[in-house]
Motif scaffolding. Sequence first.
Motif, short mmCIF file in Angstrom:
data_model
loop_
_atom_site.label_atom_id
_atom_site.label_comp_id
_atom_site.label_asym_id
_atom_site.label_seq_id
_atom_site.Cartn_x
_atom_site.Cartn_y
_atom_site.Cartn_z
N ILE A 22 0.84 -1.19 0.00
CA ILE A 22 0.00 0.00 0.00
C ILE A 22 0.88 1.25 0.00
O ILE A 22 2.07 1.18 0.30
N GLY A 23 0.27 2.37 -0.31
CA GLY A 23 0.96 3.65 -0.32
C GLY A 23 0.22 4.59 -1.26
O GLY A 23 -0.52 4.15 -2.14
N LYS B 206 4.43 1.49 -5.34
CA LYS B 206 3.81 0.20 -5.00
C LYS B 206 4.04 -0.86 -6.07
O LYS B 206 4.47 -1.96 -5.78
N ASN C 198 -4.52 0.43 -3.36
CA ASN C 198 -5.01 1.19 -2.22
C ASN C 198 -6.53 1.21 -2.09
O ASN C 198 -7.05 2.07 -1.43
N TRP D 147 3.85 -0.93 3.75
CA TRP D 147 3.36 0.43 3.53
C TRP D 147 4.53 1.29 3.08
O TRP D 147 5.46 1.53 3.83
N ASP E 168 5.68 4.75 2.54
CA ASP E 168 5.25 6.04 3.09
C ASP E 168 6.37 7.06 2.90
O ASP E 168 7.00 7.51 3.86
N TYR F 183 -3.70 4.73 7.38
CA TYR F 183 -2.84 3.56 7.51
C TYR F 183 -2.22 3.46 8.90
O TYR F 183 -2.04 2.37 9.43
N HIS G 201 6.66 -0.72 7.62
CA HIS G 201 6.43 0.69 7.31
C HIS G 201 7.73 1.28 6.76
O HIS G 201 8.66 1.56 7.51
#
Length: 178
Positions: free
Chosen positions: A7-8, A14, A67, A84, A86, A144, A160
């Motif tokens: 995700i991101g 991604k 997402n 994730w 980020d 998130y 993360h």
Amino acid sequence: MKKIVIIGTTGSGKSTLAKKISKKLGYPYIQLDQLFWKKNWGETPDAELFEKIKAEIKQDTWVLDGNFTRTQHITWKEADTIIWIDLPLWLTLYQSVTRTLSRAITMRELWPNTGNRESFLRMFSKDSIILWLFRTYKNNRVKYQEKISSPVYTHIKFHHLQSRKQIKKFIKDTLKEH
């Protein structure tokens, strides 16, 4: 790590990471955008999308990127790992703009048999992926962070990753174990 969701925010990388992990582990790669987008930027209705996803994740192993919050009740329930991405807004914006420009210049089809392509017109429209980045970046980070802390997802190992350096280290260190 057998069922991985990446995700991101849009433009975070991604798909790039998902493809690398998929190749390295030999797992099938699933892209939610490809399951969602129909010809001429048509959208797949939720019931149909959910069935497509369920069919894809029946496999014993997979790497999925996307997402779509409305699909998390399906994908996150089955996932054992969530990564994730980020990255800082400036880096995500840079990656999104360069990707979008490249796609607009090459006019390559984004998903097979859809005819969907980026264009300069679309890049500066209300449907702009860059505009979408600004609309969702902050909210995604809050959403998130809350989900990572939720007792609902204790079955999931979260990673993360907040920099390109962390992403490279994750690929090098974590994936060599498999």
